[in-house]
Design a protein around this motif. Structure first.
Motif, short mmCIF file in Angstrom:
data_model
loop_
_atom_site.label_atom_id
_atom_site.label_comp_id
_atom_site.label_asym_id
_atom_site.label_seq_id
_atom_site.Cartn_x
_atom_site.Cartn_y
_atom_site.Cartn_z
N ILE A 90 43.04 -1.91 19.98
CA ILE A 90 42.40 -1.61 18.99
C ILE A 90 41.73 -2.14 18.17
CG2 ILE A 90 42.03 0.66 18.20
CD1 ILE A 90 43.68 2.79 19.54
N ARG A 91 42.50 -2.44 16.75
CA ARG A 91 42.66 -2.95 16.09
C ARG A 91 41.63 -4.75 16.43
NH1 ARG A 91 42.54 -8.02 13.64
NH2 ARG A 91 42.88 -8.67 15.80
N ALA A 92 41.60 -5.33 17.47
CA ALA A 92 40.82 -6.37 17.60
C ALA A 92 39.12 -5.74 18.48
CB ALA A 92 41.77 -7.41 18.73
N ALA A 93 39.91 -5.45 18.74
CA ALA A 93 37.90 -4.53 19.26
C ALA A 93 37.12 -4.25 17.75
CB ALA A 93 38.55 -3.14 20.58
N GLY A 94 37.71 -3.39 16.87
CA GLY A 94 37.18 -2.65 15.69
C GLY A 94 36.23 -4.68 14.62
N ALA A 95 37.41 -5.90 15.30
CA ALA A 95 36.89 -6.65 14.36
C ALA A 95 35.99 -7.67 15.05
CB ALA A 95 38.43 -7.06 14.05
N TYR A 154 29.10 -3.70 20.61
CA TYR A 154 28.00 -3.29 21.40
C TYR A 154 26.55 -4.07 21.97
CZ TYR A 154 24.34 -0.44 19.09
OH TYR A 154 23.51 0.74 20.01
N THR A 155 26.73 -5.36 21.60
CA THR A 155 25.90 -5.82 22.73
C THR A 155 26.62 -5.33 24.00
OG1 THR A 155 25.85 -7.47 20.89
CG2 THR A 155 25.39 -7.74 23.12
N LEU A 156 28.31 -5.86 24.44
CA LEU A 156 28.52 -5.29 25.93
C LEU A 156 27.89 -4.05 26.07
CD1 LEU A 156 31.43 -7.59 26.21
CD2 LEU A 156 29.23 -7.84 27.29
N VAL A 190 34.69 4.62 29.67
CA VAL A 190 34.24 3.53 30.89
C VAL A 190 33.94 2.55 29.68
CG1 VAL A 190 32.98 2.03 32.16
CG2 VAL A 190 33.77 4.56 33.32
N HIS A 191 33.23 2.74 28.52
CA HIS A 191 32.70 2.66 27.31
C HIS A 191 33.83 2.54 26.46
CE1 HIS A 191 28.41 1.26 28.26
NE2 HIS A 191 28.35 2.63 28.98
N VAL A 247 39.73 -2.58 26.82
CA VAL A 247 39.87 -4.00 27.69
C VAL A 247 39.52 -5.59 26.84
CG1 VAL A 247 39.19 -5.24 28.79
CG2 VAL A 247 39.43 -3.35 29.71
N VAL A 248 37.95 -5.47 26.28
CA VAL A 248 37.75 -6.44 24.60
C VAL A 248 38.91 -6.90 24.16
CG1 VAL A 248 36.19 -7.59 23.82
CG2 VAL A 248 35.26 -6.17 25.81
N GLY A 249 39.36 -6.05 23.53
CA GLY A 249 39.92 -5.95 22.28
C GLY A 249 41.79 -6.32 22.85
#
Length: 248
Positions: free
Chosen positions: A151-156, A162-164, A200-201, A207-209
Protein backbone atom coordinates in the motif's frame (compact mmCIF):
# COMPACT_ATOMS: atom_id res chain seq x y z
CA UNK A 1 -7.79 27.09 -28.22
CA UNK A 2 -6.06 23.85 -27.27
CA UNK A 3 -3.98 25.51 -24.57
CA UNK A 4 -7.03 27.31 -23.20
CA UNK A 5 -8.88 24.00 -22.97
CA UNK A 6 -5.96 22.30 -21.23
CA UNK A 7 -5.41 25.06 -18.69
CA UNK A 8 -8.84 26.64 -18.14
CA UNK A 9 -11.95 25.46 -19.97
CA UNK A 10 -11.43 21.78 -20.78
CA UNK A 11 -12.18 18.59 -18.87
CA UNK A 12 -10.03 18.48 -15.71
CA UNK A 13 -8.21 21.77 -16.51
CA UNK A 14 -4.83 22.53 -14.99
CA UNK A 15 -6.15 25.60 -13.16
CA UNK A 16 -8.22 23.44 -10.81
CA UNK A 17 -6.15 20.28 -10.48
CA UNK A 18 -2.86 22.08 -9.88
CA UNK A 19 -4.31 23.00 -6.48
CA UNK A 20 -3.85 19.43 -5.28
CA UNK A 21 -0.23 19.43 -6.44
CA UNK A 22 0.53 22.69 -4.63
CA UNK A 23 -1.19 21.53 -1.44
CA UNK A 24 0.77 18.27 -1.59
CA UNK A 25 4.05 20.15 -1.95
CA UNK A 26 3.16 22.41 0.98
CA UNK A 27 2.23 19.43 3.17
CA UNK A 28 5.48 17.65 2.29
CA UNK A 29 7.50 20.75 3.22
CA UNK A 30 5.63 21.11 6.52
CA UNK A 31 6.17 17.43 7.36
CA UNK A 32 9.90 17.62 6.65
CA UNK A 33 10.20 20.68 8.87
CA UNK A 34 8.10 19.10 11.63
CA UNK A 35 10.26 15.97 11.69
CA UNK A 36 13.41 18.04 11.97
CA UNK A 37 11.91 19.95 14.90
CA UNK A 38 10.32 16.88 16.57
CA UNK A 39 6.90 18.46 16.08
CA UNK A 40 5.33 15.84 13.80
CA UNK A 41 2.59 14.64 16.24
CA UNK A 42 1.34 18.19 16.67
CA UNK A 43 1.35 18.78 12.90
CA UNK A 44 -0.52 15.52 12.24
CA UNK A 45 -3.20 16.46 14.77
CA UNK A 46 -3.52 19.87 13.12
CA UNK A 47 -3.75 18.32 9.64
CA UNK A 48 -6.41 15.83 10.71
CA UNK A 49 -8.49 18.53 12.38
CA UNK A 50 -8.25 21.00 9.50
CA UNK A 51 -8.92 18.24 6.97
CA UNK A 52 -12.04 17.04 8.77
CA UNK A 53 -13.28 20.63 9.14
CA UNK A 54 -12.80 21.40 5.43
CA UNK A 55 -14.58 18.20 4.35
CA UNK A 56 -17.54 18.73 6.68
CA UNK A 57 -17.79 22.40 5.74
CA UNK A 58 -17.78 21.64 2.00
CA UNK A 59 -20.41 18.92 2.27
CA UNK A 60 -22.63 21.01 4.59
CA UNK A 61 -22.54 24.18 2.51
CA UNK A 62 -23.13 22.18 -0.67
CA UNK A 63 -26.14 20.41 0.84
CA UNK A 64 -27.56 23.75 1.95
CA UNK A 65 -27.12 25.36 -1.47
CA UNK A 66 -28.54 22.34 -3.24
CA UNK A 67 -31.53 22.15 -0.93
CA UNK A 68 -32.37 25.84 -1.18
CA UNK A 69 -31.54 26.57 -4.81
CA UNK A 70 -29.88 23.87 -6.90
CA UNK A 71 -32.43 21.07 -6.82
CA UNK A 72 -35.35 23.38 -7.55
CA UNK A 73 -33.47 24.99 -10.43
CA UNK A 74 -32.67 21.63 -12.05
CA UNK A 75 -36.14 20.19 -11.50
CA UNK A 76 -37.66 23.25 -13.16
CA UNK A 77 -35.76 22.48 -16.37
CA UNK A 78 -36.48 18.74 -16.49
CA UNK A 79 -39.54 16.56 -17.04
CA UNK A 80 -41.41 15.61 -13.88
CA UNK A 81 -40.54 11.94 -14.26
CA UNK A 82 -36.84 12.79 -14.25
CA UNK A 83 -36.95 14.78 -11.02
CA UNK A 84 -36.22 11.72 -8.91
CA UNK A 85 -32.82 11.37 -10.57
CA UNK A 86 -31.64 14.81 -9.44
CA UNK A 87 -30.23 13.69 -6.11
CA UNK A 88 -28.23 10.99 -7.83
CA UNK A 89 -26.99 13.48 -10.40
CA UNK A 90 -25.71 15.89 -7.76
CA UNK A 91 -24.12 13.10 -5.72
CA UNK A 92 -22.52 11.27 -8.64
CA UNK A 93 -19.09 12.17 -10.05
CA UNK A 94 -18.99 14.74 -12.82
CA UNK A 95 -16.68 14.79 -15.78
CA UNK A 96 -14.23 17.52 -14.87
CA UNK A 97 -16.66 20.44 -15.13
CA UNK A 98 -19.62 21.81 -13.11
CA UNK A 99 -23.08 20.43 -13.80
CA UNK A 100 -24.28 23.84 -14.98
CA UNK A 101 -22.86 27.34 -15.54
CA UNK A 102 -25.35 28.69 -13.00
CA UNK A 103 -23.97 29.98 -9.70
CA UNK A 104 -25.60 27.26 -7.60
CA UNK A 105 -23.74 24.55 -9.55
CA UNK A 106 -20.45 26.31 -8.81
CA UNK A 107 -21.38 26.18 -5.09
CA UNK A 108 -21.82 22.40 -4.94
CA UNK A 109 -19.22 19.84 -3.90
CA UNK A 110 -20.18 17.37 -6.64
CA UNK A 111 -17.09 15.15 -7.13
CA UNK A 112 -14.92 15.59 -10.21
CA UNK A 113 -16.39 18.96 -11.17
CA UNK A 114 -13.52 21.21 -10.07
CA UNK A 115 -15.73 23.58 -8.09
CA UNK A 116 -14.32 25.33 -5.04
CA UNK A 117 -16.18 23.09 -2.62
CA UNK A 118 -15.21 19.99 -4.60
CA UNK A 119 -11.56 21.00 -4.21
CA UNK A 120 -11.96 21.86 -0.52
CA UNK A 121 -13.65 18.52 0.17
CA UNK A 122 -10.91 16.64 -1.70
CA UNK A 123 -8.13 18.54 0.06
CA UNK A 124 -9.81 18.02 3.42
CA UNK A 125 -10.17 14.27 2.96
CA UNK A 126 -6.59 14.02 1.71
CA UNK A 127 -5.23 15.90 4.73
CA UNK A 128 -7.20 13.69 7.11
CA UNK A 129 -6.13 10.45 5.42
CA UNK A 130 -2.46 11.47 5.18
CA UNK A 131 -2.38 12.49 8.84
CA UNK A 132 -4.12 9.27 9.91
CA UNK A 133 -1.81 7.04 7.88
CA UNK A 134 1.33 8.78 9.16
CA UNK A 135 0.05 8.47 12.71
CA UNK A 136 -0.54 4.72 12.23
CA UNK A 137 2.90 4.36 10.65
CA UNK A 138 4.37 5.81 13.83
CA UNK A 139 2.53 3.55 16.27
CA UNK A 140 2.18 0.21 14.45
CA UNK A 141 4.82 -2.48 14.95
CA UNK A 142 7.33 -3.09 12.17
CA UNK A 143 5.73 -6.43 11.29
CA UNK A 144 2.43 -4.71 10.51
CA UNK A 145 4.19 -2.07 8.45
CA UNK A 146 5.86 -4.78 6.36
CA UNK A 147 2.44 -6.24 5.58
CA UNK A 148 1.25 -2.79 4.51
CA UNK A 149 4.33 -2.14 2.38
CA UNK A 150 2.48 -2.73 -0.96
CA UNK A 151 0.00 0.00 0.00
CA UNK A 152 2.84 2.39 0.86
CA UNK A 153 4.67 1.62 -2.37
CA UNK A 154 1.50 2.13 -4.44
CA UNK A 155 0.88 5.43 -2.70
CA UNK A 156 4.44 6.50 -3.48
CA UNK A 157 3.85 5.89 -7.19
CA UNK A 158 0.69 7.95 -7.88
CA UNK A 159 1.59 8.95 -11.43
CA UNK A 160 2.34 5.37 -12.45
CA UNK A 161 -0.78 3.94 -10.78
CA UNK A 162 -3.09 6.67 -12.10
CA UNK A 163 -1.72 6.38 -15.63
CA UNK A 164 -2.36 2.63 -15.61
CA UNK A 165 -5.85 3.30 -14.23
CA UNK A 166 -6.64 5.76 -17.05
CA UNK A 167 -5.28 3.39 -19.70
CA UNK A 168 -7.36 0.53 -18.33
CA UNK A 169 -10.47 2.72 -18.23
CA UNK A 170 -9.83 3.85 -21.81
CA UNK A 171 -9.48 0.22 -22.91
CA UNK A 172 -12.77 -0.60 -21.21
CA UNK A 173 -14.43 2.32 -22.99
CA UNK A 174 -13.20 1.04 -26.37
CA UNK A 175 -14.45 -2.44 -25.51
CA UNK A 176 -17.81 -1.04 -24.45
CA UNK A 177 -18.21 0.62 -27.85
CA UNK A 178 -17.99 -2.80 -29.46
CA UNK A 179 -20.81 -4.16 -27.29
CA UNK A 180 -23.46 -2.13 -29.08
CA UNK A 181 -26.32 -0.01 -27.84
CA UNK A 182 -27.08 -0.11 -24.11
CA UNK A 183 -30.70 0.70 -23.34
CA UNK A 184 -30.66 0.61 -19.54
CA UNK A 185 -28.12 1.14 -16.75
CA UNK A 186 -28.57 -2.49 -15.74
CA UNK A 187 -27.14 -3.52 -19.11
CA UNK A 188 -23.80 -1.83 -18.49
CA UNK A 189 -21.14 -4.57 -18.10
CA UNK A 190 -19.59 -5.03 -14.66
CA UNK A 191 -16.13 -4.53 -16.12
CA UNK A 192 -17.00 -0.97 -17.13
CA UNK A 193 -18.91 0.47 -14.20
CA UNK A 194 -19.71 -0.65 -10.68
CA UNK A 195 -18.10 -2.08 -7.54
CA UNK A 196 -16.67 -5.05 -9.45
CA UNK A 197 -14.41 -3.03 -11.72
CA UNK A 198 -13.56 -0.70 -8.82
CA UNK A 199 -12.26 -3.73 -6.95
CA UNK A 200 -10.21 -4.78 -9.98
CA UNK A 201 -8.58 -1.35 -10.21
CA UNK A 202 -7.80 -1.34 -6.47
CA UNK A 203 -6.30 -4.82 -6.76
CA UNK A 204 -4.25 -3.65 -9.74
CA UNK A 205 -2.86 -0.74 -7.71
CA UNK A 206 -1.90 -3.13 -4.90
CA UNK A 207 -0.20 -5.47 -7.37
CA UNK A 208 1.85 -2.55 -8.70
CA UNK A 209 2.71 -1.59 -5.12
CA UNK A 210 3.73 -5.16 -4.27
CA UNK A 211 6.02 -5.34 -7.30
CA UNK A 212 7.65 -2.00 -6.51
CA UNK A 213 8.04 -2.97 -2.85
CA UNK A 214 9.64 -6.29 -3.75
CA UNK A 215 12.03 -4.61 -6.16
CA UNK A 216 12.59 -1.70 -3.77
CA UNK A 217 12.11 0.66 -6.67
CA UNK A 218 10.07 3.80 -7.15
CA UNK A 219 7.42 4.03 -9.85
CA UNK A 220 8.88 4.17 -13.37
CA UNK A 221 7.02 7.36 -14.27
CA UNK A 222 8.03 8.98 -10.99
CA UNK A 223 11.65 8.07 -11.72
CA UNK A 224 11.33 9.51 -15.22
CA UNK A 225 9.87 12.81 -14.00
CA UNK A 226 12.54 13.05 -11.29
CA UNK A 227 15.29 12.41 -13.83
CA UNK A 228 13.96 15.03 -16.26
CA UNK A 229 13.38 17.68 -13.59
CA UNK A 230 16.82 17.03 -12.11
CA UNK A 231 18.46 17.36 -15.53
CA UNK A 232 16.62 20.63 -16.17
CA UNK A 233 17.59 21.98 -12.74
CA UNK A 234 21.25 21.13 -13.33
CA UNK A 235 21.06 22.68 -16.77
CA UNK A 236 19.75 25.91 -15.27
CA UNK A 237 22.38 25.84 -12.55
CA UNK A 238 19.93 25.40 -9.68
CA UNK A 239 21.51 22.09 -8.66
CA UNK A 240 25.21 21.51 -9.42
CA UNK A 241 26.29 18.17 -10.83
CA UNK A 242 27.58 17.11 -7.42
CA UNK A 243 24.04 17.25 -6.05
CA UNK A 244 24.46 20.16 -3.60
CA UNK A 245 22.57 23.37 -3.99
CA UNK A 246 24.51 26.51 -4.60
CA UNK A 247 24.77 28.71 -1.53
CA UNK A 248 25.16 31.97 -3.40
Amino acid sequence: MALRAVFVTGTYPVITWIVYVLVGMAVAKLLIGARRNAAEPRLLAWMAGVGALLAVLAVSVSALVDGLFGRAAVVATMPVEAAEAIDGLVGSPGFGAPLSPEWWALALQTPHTGTTLDILRGVGIALFVIASMLFLAGVLPKAALRVLEPIRAAGAAPLTVYTLHVLAAAAATVALASVGQIDAPADIPWWYLGPGILGVHILGALVVGAILAALQRRGPLEALVSSISGAVARRLGAVPTGGRRRRD
